[in-house]
Design a protein around this motif. Structure first.
Motif, PDB file in Angstrom:
ATOM      1  N   ASN A   1       0.839  -1.196   0.000  1.00  0.00           N
ATOM      2  CA  ASN A   1       0.000   0.000   0.000  1.00  0.00           C
ATOM      3  C   ASN A   1       0.881   1.256   0.000  1.00  0.00           C
ATOM      4  O   ASN A   1       1.642   1.444  -0.934  1.00  0.00           O
ATOM      5  CB  ASN A   1      -0.997  -0.054   1.148  1.00  0.00           C
ATOM      6  N   LYS A   2       0.865   2.076   1.059  1.00  0.00           N
ATOM      7  CA  LYS A   2       1.661   3.313   1.060  1.00  0.00           C
ATOM      8  C   LYS A   2       2.998   3.169   1.792  1.00  0.00           C
ATOM      9  O   LYS A   2       3.683   4.154   2.033  1.00  0.00           O
ATOM     10  CB  LYS A   2       0.847   4.444   1.694  1.00  0.00           C
ATOM     11  N   ILE A   3       3.380   1.934   2.130  1.00  0.00           N
ATOM     12  CA  ILE A   3       4.629   1.679   2.858  1.00  0.00           C
ATOM     13  C   ILE A   3       5.691   1.225   1.863  1.00  0.00           C
ATOM     14  O   ILE A   3       5.474   0.269   1.114  1.00  0.00           O
ATOM     15  CB  ILE A   3       4.441   0.588   3.923  1.00  0.00           C
ATOM     16  N   ARG A   4       6.835   1.914   1.872  1.00  0.00           N
ATOM     17  CA  ARG A   4       7.952   1.511   1.015  1.00  0.00           C
ATOM     18  C   ARG A   4       9.204   1.324   1.861  1.00  0.00           C
ATOM     19  O   ARG A   4       9.570   2.209   2.642  1.00  0.00           O
ATOM     20  CB  ARG A   4       8.218   2.553  -0.073  1.00  0.00           C
ATOM     21  N   LEU A   5       9.869   0.182   1.700  1.00  0.00           N
ATOM     22  CA  LEU A   5      11.114  -0.128   2.393  1.00  0.00           C
ATOM     23  C   LEU A   5      12.198  -0.392   1.353  1.00  0.00           C
ATOM     24  O   LEU A   5      11.959  -1.095   0.358  1.00  0.00           O
ATOM     25  CB  LEU A   5      10.953  -1.358   3.284  1.00  0.00           C
ATOM     26  N   VAL A   6      13.385   0.161   1.593  1.00  0.00           N
ATOM     27  CA  VAL A   6      14.520  -0.005   0.691  1.00  0.00           C
ATOM     28  C   VAL A   6      15.623  -0.727   1.446  1.00  0.00           C
ATOM     29  O   VAL A   6      16.025  -0.292   2.535  1.00  0.00           O
ATOM     30  CB  VAL A   6      15.042   1.357   0.195  1.00  0.00           C
ATOM     31  N   PHE A   7      16.133  -1.819   0.890  1.00  0.00           N
ATOM     32  CA  PHE A   7      17.223  -2.578   1.506  1.00  0.00           C
ATOM     33  C   PHE A   7      18.462  -2.410   0.643  1.00  0.00           C
ATOM     34  O   PHE A   7      18.447  -2.740  -0.546  1.00  0.00           O
ATOM     35  CB  PHE A   7      16.835  -4.048   1.651  1.00  0.00           C
ATOM     36  N   GLN A   8      19.519  -1.882   1.248  1.00  0.00           N
ATOM     37  CA  GLN A   8      20.729  -1.518   0.507  1.00  0.00           C
ATOM     38  C   GLN A   8      21.928  -2.226   1.108  1.00  0.00           C
ATOM     39  O   GLN A   8      22.106  -2.265   2.331  1.00  0.00           O
ATOM     40  CB  GLN A   8      20.938  -0.004   0.553  1.00  0.00           C
ATOM     41  N   SER A   9      22.756  -2.806   0.229  1.00  0.00           N
ATOM     42  CA  SER A   9      23.979  -3.492   0.650  1.00  0.00           C
ATOM     43  C   SER A   9      25.131  -3.062  -0.251  1.00  0.00           C
ATOM     44  O   SER A   9      24.926  -2.713  -1.417  1.00  0.00           O
ATOM     45  CB  SER A   9      23.821  -5.014   0.544  1.00  0.00           C
ATOM     46  N   PRO A  10      26.365  -3.119   0.272  1.00  0.00           N
ATOM     47  CA  PRO A  10      27.533  -2.802  -0.572  1.00  0.00           C
ATOM     48  C   PRO A  10      27.955  -4.006  -1.395  1.00  0.00           C
ATOM     49  O   PRO A  10      27.872  -5.149  -0.942  1.00  0.00           O
ATOM     50  CB  PRO A  10      28.602  -2.432   0.457  1.00  0.00           C
ATOM     51  N   TYR A  11      28.404  -3.750  -2.633  1.00  0.00           N
ATOM     52  CA  TYR A  11      29.020  -4.809  -3.423  1.00  0.00           C
ATOM     53  C   TYR A  11      30.480  -4.994  -3.036  1.00  0.00           C
ATOM     54  O   TYR A  11      30.992  -6.106  -2.992  1.00  0.00           O
ATOM     55  CB  TYR A  11      28.970  -4.454  -4.916  1.00  0.00           C
ATOM     56  N   GLU A  12      31.159  -3.877  -2.773  1.00  0.00           N
ATOM     57  CA  GLU A  12      32.606  -3.893  -2.616  1.00  0.00           C
ATOM     58  C   GLU A  12      33.013  -3.966  -1.147  1.00  0.00           C
ATOM     59  O   GLU A  12      32.460  -3.251  -0.307  1.00  0.00           O
ATOM     60  CB  GLU A  12      33.199  -2.631  -3.241  1.00  0.00           C
ATOM     61  N   PRO A  13      33.999  -4.800  -0.822  1.00  0.00           N
ATOM     62  CA  PRO A  13      34.485  -4.854   0.568  1.00  0.00           C
ATOM     63  C   PRO A  13      35.005  -3.496   1.049  1.00  0.00           C
ATOM     64  O   PRO A  13      34.982  -3.218   2.248  1.00  0.00           O
ATOM     65  CB  PRO A  13      35.621  -5.886   0.504  1.00  0.00           C
ATOM     66  N   GLY A  14      35.465  -2.661   0.126  1.00  0.00           N
ATOM     67  CA  GLY A  14      36.035  -1.375   0.514  1.00  0.00           C
ATOM     68  C   GLY A  14      35.029  -0.259   0.718  1.00  0.00           C
ATOM     69  O   GLY A  14      35.423   0.899   0.878  1.00  0.00           O
ATOM     70  N   HIS A  15      33.728  -0.584   0.710  1.00  0.00           N
ATOM     71  CA  HIS A  15      32.716   0.450   0.950  1.00  0.00           C
ATOM     72  C   HIS A  15      32.676   0.712   2.459  1.00  0.00           C
ATOM     73  O   HIS A  15      31.799   0.236   3.186  1.00  0.00           O
ATOM     74  CB  HIS A  15      31.353   0.001   0.434  1.00  0.00           C
ATOM     75  N   THR A  16      33.646   1.496   2.919  1.00  0.00           N
ATOM     76  CA  THR A  16      33.912   1.615   4.349  1.00  0.00           C
ATOM     77  C   THR A  16      32.718   2.128   5.139  1.00  0.00           C
ATOM     78  O   THR A  16      32.405   1.622   6.216  1.00  0.00           O
ATOM     79  CB  THR A  16      35.126   2.543   4.578  1.00  0.00           C
ATOM     80  N   ARG A  17      32.024   3.156   4.610  1.00  0.00           N
ATOM     81  CA  ARG A  17      30.955   3.788   5.374  1.00  0.00           C
ATOM     82  C   ARG A  17      29.847   2.789   5.713  1.00  0.00           C
ATOM     83  O   ARG A  17      29.373   2.728   6.850  1.00  0.00           O
ATOM     84  CB  ARG A  17      30.391   4.973   4.582  1.00  0.00           C
ATOM     85  N   MET A  18      29.428   1.989   4.737  1.00  0.00           N
ATOM     86  CA  MET A  18      28.349   1.034   4.976  1.00  0.00           C
ATOM     87  C   MET A  18      28.815  -0.135   5.824  1.00  0.00           C
ATOM     88  O   MET A  18      28.092  -0.587   6.721  1.00  0.00           O
ATOM     89  CB  MET A  18      27.775   0.537   3.645  1.00  0.00           C
TER      90      MET A  18
END
Length: 382
Positions: A65-82
């Motif tokens: 309905n009006k609920i949206r969820l986004v799931f985000q993951s890094p591809y690279e091991p060097g994505h330090t922030r995530m």
């Protein structure tokens, strides 16, 4: 409890329209998206990844309905922030996005009031139109993305493609969850930080205090909490801010802060217009809920008689499903809470149905805390 009548002056520019979406930073976006589809009744709708030109991160978007969820993951091991965020907090809500109009006015005011702008206004365009964005920092590592959609016609946002798992026969055969929209999003703070965070919402986003409770009103034998609910002027976006209060043992708020590694989103309340069907169907999908002590319903029936409140739903069915009731002279609400949806005892969800009642279940807090404390004791954390 305290309900605040004074909303303060109406902001000169800009409106918060609703919760636009929540973004989770997780170790495996595909698996997380599938969990929420199978257990909570979401449908996969959009995707951004290697096949669409996104080289560093992958995102799966699910919707109900009006609920949206986004799931985000890094591809690279060097994505330090995530990777550092996930090491600190586990799978967690990183961003609570609001749909707004007059983005320029809201950002200008936030800057004037000393808000930290993580990313200033930018826009993205594809064949379906243009969307404008900005990001501001709120409590802990959590951010708010401000989304001005205009007349955008795409499935989610520019750059997203139709989900590759959109036609899943398994999902079609499961009972519908009947969840409609995000009612509120709760942020837990370390002790002593609640008021400063509430003041931030008032100053930077021009929200106002809507409702509050303190530890003299909400406590058990072992633990207690304080809470201030902040709301936009139109009062359709609500952000409760909690902190622990000193007790004989560790409160569930402190347990969250310890395992999350600081302030963050503790739970998300999802509104339904048929909570009995929702909980029956979510349990059939395998979702687990907290159970309050049986004496809760004995006491509740007496309270309802004394208050002369008429509840439309079958009380026996509510008791069977462990759904809680809170009420005042104007109406009542029905609510129930899931167990944590990951191994860390942090993020969980609430299902809520309102009948002319805009509170947050203060009458249920004691029983809810006792149910949570029983789970804490099993984890060795009480």
């Amino acid at each position: 409890m305290t309900s605040y009548e004074d909303k303060g002056p109406k902001p000169e520019r800009g409106r918060f329209l609703n919760f636009d979406h929540l973004t989770f930073w997780v170790g495996n976006a595909l698996q997380a998206a599938n969990f929420y589809c199978v257990r909570l009744g979401f449908q996969p709708v959009a995707y951004r990844g290697l096949e669409t030109g996104s080289r560093r991160t992958v995102e799966h978007v699910v919707e109900q309905n009006k609920i949206r969820l986004v799931f985000q993951s890094p591809y690279e091991p060097g994505h330090t922030r995530m990777t550092e965020h996930m090491a600190q907090h586990g799978d967690a809500v990183k961003d609570v996005a609001f749909a707004v109009d007059d983005l320029d006015g809201i950002v200008q005011k936030a800057k004037e009031m000393g808000g930290q702008i993580v990313r200033d206004i930018w826009e993205e365009t594809d064949q379906d139109g243009t969307v404008r964005f900005a990001i501001v920092q709120t409590y802990g590592d959590t951010t708010h993305t401000l989304v001005e959609r205009g007349n955008y016609r795409g499935i989610f946002l520019p750059g997203y493609h139709v989900s590759p798992i959109v036609d899943d026969p398994l999902l079609r055969n499961l009972p519908p969850a009947k969840l409609n929209f995000i009612d509120h999003v709760v942020g837990n703070q370390p002790d002593g930080q609640m008021v400063s965070v509430a003041d931030w919402y008032e100053k930077v986003l021009q929200f106002h205090r809507f409702w509050s409770v303190d530890d003299t009103q909400i406590h058990t034998e072992y633990s207690s909490l304080r809470s201030i609910v902040m709301s936009n002027y139109e009062e359709n976006v609500k952000m409760p801010i909690n902190e622990p209060a000193k007790g004989l043992r560790k409160s569930q708020i402190q347990e969250y802060v310890d395992y999350h590694g600081g302030a963050g989103v503790q739970h998300v309340a999802l509104n339904t217009s048929d909570i009995i069907s929702t909980i029956i169907n979510l349990k059939a999908r395998g979702l687990q809920f907290l159970q309050v002590p049986p004496t809760y319903y004995t006491i509740l029936r007496e309270r309802l008689k004394t208050a002369k409140i008429s509840v439309m739903e079958d009380l026996d069915m509510l008791e069977k499903l462990f759904i809680l009731i809170d009420f005042d002279e104007n109406g009542y609400l029905l609510q129930i809470f899931t167990k944590p949806v990951q191994d860390r005892p942090t993020l969980f969800f609430e299902c809520i149905q309102r009948h002319n009642h805009q509170g947050f279940g203060a009458g249920n807090f004691k029983s809810l805390f006792e149910a949570i404390e029983a789970d804490q004791a099993m984890r060795g954390n009480l």
